[in-house]
Design an enzyme around this catalytic site. Structure first.
Site, mmCIF file in Angstrom:
data_model
loop_
_atom_site.group_PDB
_atom_site.id
_atom_site.type_symbol
_atom_site.label_atom_id
_atom_site.label_comp_id
_atom_site.label_asym_id
_atom_site.label_seq_id
_atom_site.Cartn_x
_atom_site.Cartn_y
_atom_site.Cartn_z
ATOM 1 N N LYS A 146 0.829 -1.198 0.000
ATOM 2 C CA LYS A 146 0.000 0.000 0.000
ATOM 3 C C LYS A 146 0.865 1.251 0.000
ATOM 4 C CE LYS A 146 -3.689 -1.995 2.850
ATOM 5 N NZ LYS A 146 -4.883 -1.811 2.016
ATOM 6 N N ARG B 122 -10.489 -11.427 1.384
ATOM 7 C CA ARG B 122 -11.395 -12.430 0.812
ATOM 8 C C ARG B 122 -10.774 -13.813 0.842
ATOM 9 N NH1 ARG B 122 -11.638 -8.969 -4.579
ATOM 10 N NH2 ARG B 122 -11.239 -7.419 -2.973
#
Lengths: 515, 477
Positions: free
Chosen positions: B245, B319
């Site tokens: 990130k 996920r």
């Protein structure tokens, strides 16, 4: 546009013969052949049925099979190809499924000049739905292709739908054809490049619709200035092209096309964002993908297509369509971030981002529409935000509304024609994100909930207190940024401009607001 | 949490006394002139701070209370208005027992602070005297309300902890401590994860020095019914992994375990109020770090369900761990599965910071969950899982792709929240399932009616309310 006729069944001597066939309980899992299918099978000595069986064609949804020029008994001349299209189970036939099946037939017969659809086993509206799908899929925008080889071009010109119920089928077909014309007009407008289709040109194309019985007025910058439309003019001021607002009226409620009538009474109102090209302005967009911004007028394109459809099928309703047409350009005259503009409603807006221009245009057009027409409802369509694509993708348009009943009608109409909408929330907490330190509101509310704050912005221009009931004008906003253009072929929509909204809104009117 | 005492009359302890006033209702006679002068109308959120010879009095606007939530917010407003005082009295005389309890609950939620990492310099609120007509009548209501509050605050405490203080091991230890409330806790380490084949969770946790864990919390309840299952994303810190990130704002990623924290908080609430409904929480704990053993874009993982997944972006790790946790949860044969996760930035773009995304497969369950959210002020909005969302996850090499690459055929704008939900749906089997993407709600950017700036505990009270409203009927099937 393809020439489509409904005729009594006769076995064609050339061209294509299309056999829409249901899945069934007959031999090989297929129904017994009937009508022209049976006739051509008999004439070929059973070769057609054998070929279908060899290809394991059972009439399932999505199945197709082409049989090339079967020899007919006695050397008779017959179709040069037979195209069987699976419809799925007879009990599960839907208009959408029939349209998709018709559309699937198109590429398989496009090499012939003529095609006959053997639709005797289908009810008249089903036969018409099959033809509609084929017609919608046949759309092409090839105005600017000059070197395409003759053999690469589609040849199909005429389609005959063979049915015993020709009168009923023609009755079902007439309004469908009008809607298809609206869809094609909308796709044409959206496909046009931005150097050709600027606001003035788009307004001129609207004026051509007077031949359908629409009343068309065009407002230029002078009129807009008089009306105080500082938001729309602010967006337009950077472009060498003048802005336009086009007002299209269809006065069909009396059933005579509005003869002798001067103005619409409590009409339905449709408002479209028509930014013929959106560079983003001073808040300029990244270069990659900017060419897509020619379709930033798809909301207006849909409204124009819809008005053509309503007039074309002589809809028994009073409706107005208003489109705000501008080009958003950076230049020495362009609007700047930080500018404060005064809208026609009197509310002021601090322009934070010149690329959030659609809502500025809509604010002034929506206000004008309400003041002038006191509409029964207002529905606006706009390719408004990238955020709606991040929210929903390309399968649903974002639907925002202050009226649950209207929202439900729109959702149902969209479902019926394969233009799906998904309701998104509104609320005070989102509205607060628009607070400005200097004006009544900012034109953007930040990244979080970007489509919702855009809708909140527009809602600030919807009258909240009307008439003795002091009820707000029923209003819905369709953010069609994700669905106005398709990067791939869809069942009845070739890749490119979809005309999303034309069929949906036509259906909405037909289901709830006519008669 | 504030120590709450129910008292039949006010005691002078030097702290302020808050009097809730509904909009349009008359304040007590002594303060009417002041209220009028200060234009205090009782609107929700209003506070009028009045110095009186008997001490500070706060008139607190309760708005037009139609639901318990409005009283909770009034309690929160009272706590916020009182400021940094050790003791606070709220006058709930004349109110229904549930409303009185809601005032206290709101005050406790709003007064929560996370001081574990600093020396205390100012007094912090410690105690609340709730003055009620009948302490005996209010006590059971308060007990129920307090359970949910403690569950929520437990979730906030966990979420507030920085990544170095709450590693996967620390998180597991904090969960194991819930055993004292009658919750059975089982923590699976690497070996057992490998035996269960949870390759996705192992891969996500592989780059970190802190090993991945799967924590299973069970509350038996008293009904012989299949349990409701809560599945939580517990990424103790999310660097993004190899798909790292940007530095700016990365500190917020310590809260990427807010979903798991909320599930744990809900379990605590159920246990504290002795809910008859059996429940199980399956929490996937991992640190998504960069390391020599980190998983890579392009890797193909074998999940617990046997499905293979092509990794596209190591920052879409939530996920993956949820896929394994959802699969594992099915061994408890749950009546329903709900997963909570700070899953996607896309949901923040879609719904902002006022509503969480609600996805699922079962219309009845979706409606129940939405209603529970409304009841506790944790609002949701239904979102779609379309055919195309699933189709876009087709992989050239594995059973499915984890997400859709940016800039490819999908374009610049990707409906990643919908893609994520479509991905998770592949792992829920036939069990009714709901997925809450709480990325916009786990942490608040500003103080609000029921809490300070910072972790919100979003989901804990919602799940508790869901169980209370829809899963405690013994005849439910």
């Amino acid at each position: 546009m393809l020439d489509i006729a409904f005729v009594k069944p006769v076995l064609p001597r050339h061209g294509a013969l299309v056999l829409p066939l249901v899945e069934g309980s007959g031999p090989e899992g297929m129904n017994e052949l009937a009508g022209l299918a049976q006739a051509v099978d008999a004439a070929s000595g059973g070769a057609v049925a054998r070929a279908l069986a060899a290809a394991s064609f059972k009439g399932r949804k999505g199945q197709s099979c082409t049989i090339w020029a079967p020899a007919l008994e006695g050397g008779a001349s017959g179709p040069s190809r037979i195209v069987a299209i699976g419809l799925g189970k007879a009990a599960e036939l839907t208009p959408e499924g029939l349209e998709a099946a018709g559309a699937a037939a198109l590429p398989l017969v496009n090499g012939e000049r003529e095609a006959v659809i053997a639709a005797e086993t289908l009810a008249a509206p089903q036969a018409a739905a099959f033809a509609l799908g084929l017609l919608l899929k046949s759309y092409r925008f090839d105005r600017y292709r000059t070197t395409e080889k003759e053999e690469d071009k589609p040849k199909l010109e005429r389609v005959e739908v063979a049915t015993d119920a020709t009168t009923a089928a023609k009755t079902a077909w007439a309004p469908m054809r009008a809607v298809a014309e609206g869809v094609f007009l909308s796709r044409d407008l959206v496909s046009e490049p931005p150097n050709i289709l600027h606001p003035e040109e788009m307004a001129e194309r609207c004026q051509e619709l007077e031949k359908l019985g629409l009343t068309v007025e065009v407002l230029g910058p002078k009129e807009m200035k008089k009306l105080g439309m500082g938001a729309l003019l602010g967006v337009a001021q950077g472009s060498a092209r003048e802005p336009r607002i086009v007002v299209m009226q269809w006065l069909g409620a009396t059933g005579n096309g509005g003869k002798g009538k001067k103005a619409a009474t409590k009409p339905l109102a449709f408002i479209g964002k028509g930014v013929t090209f959106d560079t983003g302005g001073i808040s300029i967009k990244p270069a990659a993908g900017m060419e897509d911004m020619k379709w930033d007028m798809a909301g207006a394109g849909a409204v124009i297509g819809l008005m053509a459809a309503l007039a074309g099928r002589r809809a028994r309703v009073d409706a107005v369509g208003l489109v705000g047409l501008v080009e958003n350009m950076p230049s020495g005259d362009a609007q700047r971030p930080g500018d404060v503009v005064k809208t026609a409603s009197g509310q002021t807006v601090e322009v934070i981002n010149t690329d959030a221009e659609g809502r500025l245009v809509l604010a002034d057009v929506i206000h004008y529409c309400q003041q002038r027409f006191e509409p029964r409802f207002m529905i606006d369509l706009a390719t408004l935000t990238g955020a709606i694509i991040i929210s929903l993708g390309h399968e649903h348009a974002g639907l925002f509304s202050n009226d649950d009943a209207l929202a439900q009608q729109i959702t149902a109409a969209g479902k019926a024609v394969g233009e799906a909408c998904w309701r998104m929330p509104l609320g005070e907490a989102y509205d607060k994100q628009l607070k400005s330190d200097i004006a009544d509101m900012k034109n953007v509310g930040g990244r979080p909930g970007g489509s919702i704050t855009a809708a909140q912005f527009i809602q600030r221009f919807v009258n909240t207190k009307n008439g003795p009931m002091q009820a707000p004008t029923p209003w819905a906003h369709l953010d069609i940024a994700g669905v106005a253009w398709s990067s791939k072929d869809l069942p009845t929509v070739p890749k490119g401009a979809t005309a999303f909204g034309v069929r949906l809104l036509d259906r909405l009117v037909a289901d709830h607001y006519e008669g | 949490m504030l120590r709450v005492k129910l008292r039949p009359s006010a005691r002078d302890h030097g702290g302020p006394r808050a009097i809730p006033v509904a909009e349009g209702a008359a304040p007590p006679q002594a303060f009417r002139a002041a209220a009028e002068a200060a234009r205090f109308t009782g609107a929700a959120g209003q506070v009028l701070d009045l110095p009186t010879p008997g001490g500070r009095v706060l008139l607190v606007g309760a708005g037009r209370p139609r639901r318990m939530l409005n009283w909770e917010m009034a309690g929160g407003t009272a706590a916020a208005g009182a400021g940094r005082v050790k003791r606070l009295t709220i006058d709930a005389g004349g109110l229904a027992p549930e409303a009185a309890a809601a005032l206290a609950a709101g005050a406790c939620l709003r007064a929560w602070r996370f001081d574990a990492c600093r020396r205390r310099e100012e007094p912090a609120p410690e105690a609340l005297d709730l003055v009620v007509d009948s302490p005996a009548a209010v006590a059971p209501c308060w007990e129920r309300a307090a359970a949910a509050v403690r569950g929520c605050l437990f979730a906030r405490d966990l979420t507030a902890e920085p990544g170095n203080r709450l590693t996967t091991r620390d998180f597991a230890a904090r969960l194991e401590a819930l055993a004292e409330h009658g919750i059975a806790v089982d923590v699976l380490g690497r070996k057992r994860l490998a035996r269960a084949g949870l390759g996705a969770l192992l891969a996500v946790g592989g780059g970190s020095a802190n090993p991945p864990r799967l924590a299973v919390l069970r509350w038996r309840g008293s009904h012989a019914a299949p349990p409701i299952a809560f599945i939580g994303k517990g990424i103790c810190f999310d660097t993004g992994g190899i798909s790292i990130k940007p530095a700016q704002g990365m500190e917020a990623m310590r809260a990427d375990m807010a979903g798991a924290a909320a599930c744990a908080g809900a379990m605590l609430a159920l246990a504290l109020r002795h809910s008859p409904a059996p429940a199980v929480a399956v929490l996937a704990l991992a640190e998504n770090a960069i390391g020599a053993a980190a998983y890579r874009p392009g890797d193909v993982l074998r999940t617990g369900a046997g499905r293979t997944v092509e990794v596209v972006d190591t920052d879409a790790e939530g996920r993956l761990v949820l896929a394994d946790a959802l699969h594992y949860a099915q061994r408890f044969r749950p009546a329903a599965m709900l997963d909570l996760a700070t899953l996607t930035g896309a949901i923040v773009t879609a719904l902002g910071t006022h509503r969480a995304g609600l996805f699922g497969t079962d219309a009845a369950l979706l409606a129940q969950v939405a209603a529970a959210g409304e009841a506790v002020g944790e609002q949701l909005w239904p979102m779609p899982i379309g055919e195309r969302h699933r189709a876009e996850l087709k992989s050239d090499i594995a059973d499915l792709k984890q997400c859709v690459p940016t800039g490819g055929e999908g374009g610049r704008f990707l409906p990643d929240a919908c893609h994520a939900a479509a991905f998770l749906r592949e792992f829920v089997g036939a069990t009714p399932w709901v997925h809450l993407d709480i990325a916009g709600l786990g942490t608040r950017a500003a103080p609000w009616a029921l809490g300070p700036k910072g972790p919100s505990g979003f989901g804990a009270r919602l799940l508790d309310a869901l169980v209370a409203q829809s899963f405690e009927d013994p005849d439910r099937h």
